[in-house]
Scaffold this active site. Structure first.
Site, PDB file in Angstrom:
ATOM      1  N   SER A   1       1.015  -1.232   0.096  1.00  0.00           N
ATOM      2  CA  SER A   1      -0.184  -0.310   0.477  1.00  0.00           C
ATOM      3  C   SER A   1       0.981   1.429   0.103  1.00  0.00           C
ATOM      4  O   SER A   1       1.823   1.673  -0.951  1.00  0.00           O
ATOM      5  CB  SER A   1      -0.769  -0.346   1.560  1.00  0.00           C
ATOM      6  OG  SER A   1      -1.876   1.029   1.067  1.00  0.00           O
TER       7      SER A   1
ATOM      8  N   ASP B   1      -9.775  -5.269  -4.217  1.00  0.00           N
ATOM      9  CA  ASP B   1      -9.370  -4.114  -3.522  1.00  0.00           C
ATOM     10  C   ASP B   1      -9.551  -3.005  -3.579  1.00  0.00           C
ATOM     11  O   ASP B   1     -10.045  -2.124  -4.322  1.00  0.00           O
ATOM     12  CB  ASP B   1      -7.641  -4.287  -4.013  1.00  0.00           C
ATOM     13  CG  ASP B   1      -7.136  -3.443  -2.582  1.00  0.00           C
ATOM     14  OD1 ASP B   1      -7.605  -2.275  -2.128  1.00  0.00           O
ATOM     15  OD2 ASP B   1      -6.138  -2.961  -2.022  1.00  0.00           O
TER      16      ASP B   1
ATOM     17  N   HIS C   1      -7.266  -5.886   0.378  1.00  0.00           N
ATOM     18  CA  HIS C   1      -6.020  -5.141   0.876  1.00  0.00           C
ATOM     19  C   HIS C   1      -5.909  -5.605   1.692  1.00  0.00           C
ATOM     20  O   HIS C   1      -5.206  -5.621   2.518  1.00  0.00           O
ATOM     21  CB  HIS C   1      -7.018  -3.748   0.846  1.00  0.00           C
ATOM     22  CG  HIS C   1      -5.860  -3.053   1.249  1.00  0.00           C
ATOM     23  ND1 HIS C   1      -4.831  -2.093  -0.251  1.00  0.00           N
ATOM     24  CD2 HIS C   1      -5.627  -2.061   2.415  1.00  0.00           C
ATOM     25  CE1 HIS C   1      -4.072  -1.190   0.782  1.00  0.00           C
ATOM     26  NE2 HIS C   1      -4.614  -1.036   1.347  1.00  0.00           N
TER      27      HIS C   1
END
Length: 218
Positions: A108, A166, A193
Site C-alpha cells: 500500500s 481491493d 487489501h
C-alpha cells in the site's frame, strides 16, 4: 535441482508497511507470506518515521508521508505533501545499517514509497542498492511535488500484486503504477487489501524471486 537449492542463501527483503501500520503489525500481517518464502527469502520490516496523530491509539500507527495535516488519502493530489524526504532517508539508513538487502517489499503506501526508491535507484542514486521490488497494492502518488518520480520509465525489475476486490487501493491505481516501470510483472489475485500468500500467489512470488537467487558465497 535439490543440490542447486542447497547452495543458495535466502534473498533479503526490506519490508515497508502500509499507512497506519508499523513494523510489528506488518510482521503479524505477513506471517503467511514469510512462511511461503521460508528458505528462499527473509523479510526484515521497518517502521515509518512519522506517527499518525489522533484517536488515542496506543498501537503506534505510522505513515511514510502525509497528503494533508496528519492525514493521508491515496487518491488526493496533495498540494503540500509532507514527510517523504525523511522516509526515503530512513529507508536508505536501514539499507545501509542492516544490509545488504537484495530487494524491497512494500504494501500500500509502503509500496508507493518503494516505487519511489526504485525510481531513485534507476536514476543512479547510490542510497538504494536493491536489485528489484515487490509492490503489493501499490499506487503512484498524485501529489504534483512527486511527479518527477514517474517522468521516466523506471528500469528496475518489479512484481506488482493487485487485488481485484481491493476497495482501499483500486486495482486501476496499481496497474497505473505498474505502467511506470519497464517490463513489470503483474500478479492478480481475487482478494482485497492484504498481502496474499495462497498457493497461486506463492508460485508467483517464487517464480519472480528465482531470477535474483544468488549462489552460496555471493
Amino acid at each position: 535441482a535439490g543440490a542447486m537449492s542447497e547452495q543458495r542463501r535466502p534473498l533479503r527483503l526490506l519490508g515497508l508497511h502500509g499507512y497506519r501500520q508499523n513494523e510489528r503489525r506488518f510482521r503479524e500481517r505477513t506471517g503467511a507470506l514469510r512462511k511461503a518464502l521460508r528458505g528462499r527469502a527473509e523479510l526484515v520490516t521497518l517502521s515509518a518515521p512519522h506517527r499518525v496523530p489522533g484517536d488515542g491509539d496506543d498501537d503506534d500507527p505510522r505513515a511514510w508521508w502525509f497528503s494533508g495535516p496528519g492525514s493521508f488519502e491515496a487518491r488526493e493530489a496533495a498540494a503540500a505533501p509532507r514527510g517523504l524526504d525523511e522516509s526515503l532517508s530512513a529507508v536508505a539508513a536501514a539499507l545501509a545499517e542492516h544490509g545488504p538487502f537484495d530487494g524491497l517489499l512494500g504494501f500500500s503506501q509502503g509500496a508507493a514509497l518503494a516505487a519511489m526508491a526504485c525510481a531513485l535507484r534507476a536514476a543512479g542514486d547510490g542510497r538504494f542498492p536493491v536489485a528489484f521490488a515487490v509492490l503489493v497494492a501499490g499506487f503512484a502518488s498524485r501529489a504534483p511535488a512527486h511527479a518527477a518520480f514517474y517522468r521516466q520509465p523506471i528500469a528496475l525489475p518489479t512484481l506488482h500484486v493487485v487485488g481485484r476486490a481491493d476497495a482501499v487501493i483500486a486495482p486501476r491505481l496499481s496497474w497505473e503504477l505498474a505502467r511506470c516501470f519497464v517490463e513489470p510483472v503483474v500478479l492478480e489475485h481475487p482478494g482485497g487489501h492484504f498481502v496474499p500468500a495462497a498457493a497461486a500467489q506463492k508460485k508467483g512470488y517464487l517464480d519472480f524471486l528465482e531470477r535474483f537467487q544468488p549462489a552460496q558465497g555471493q
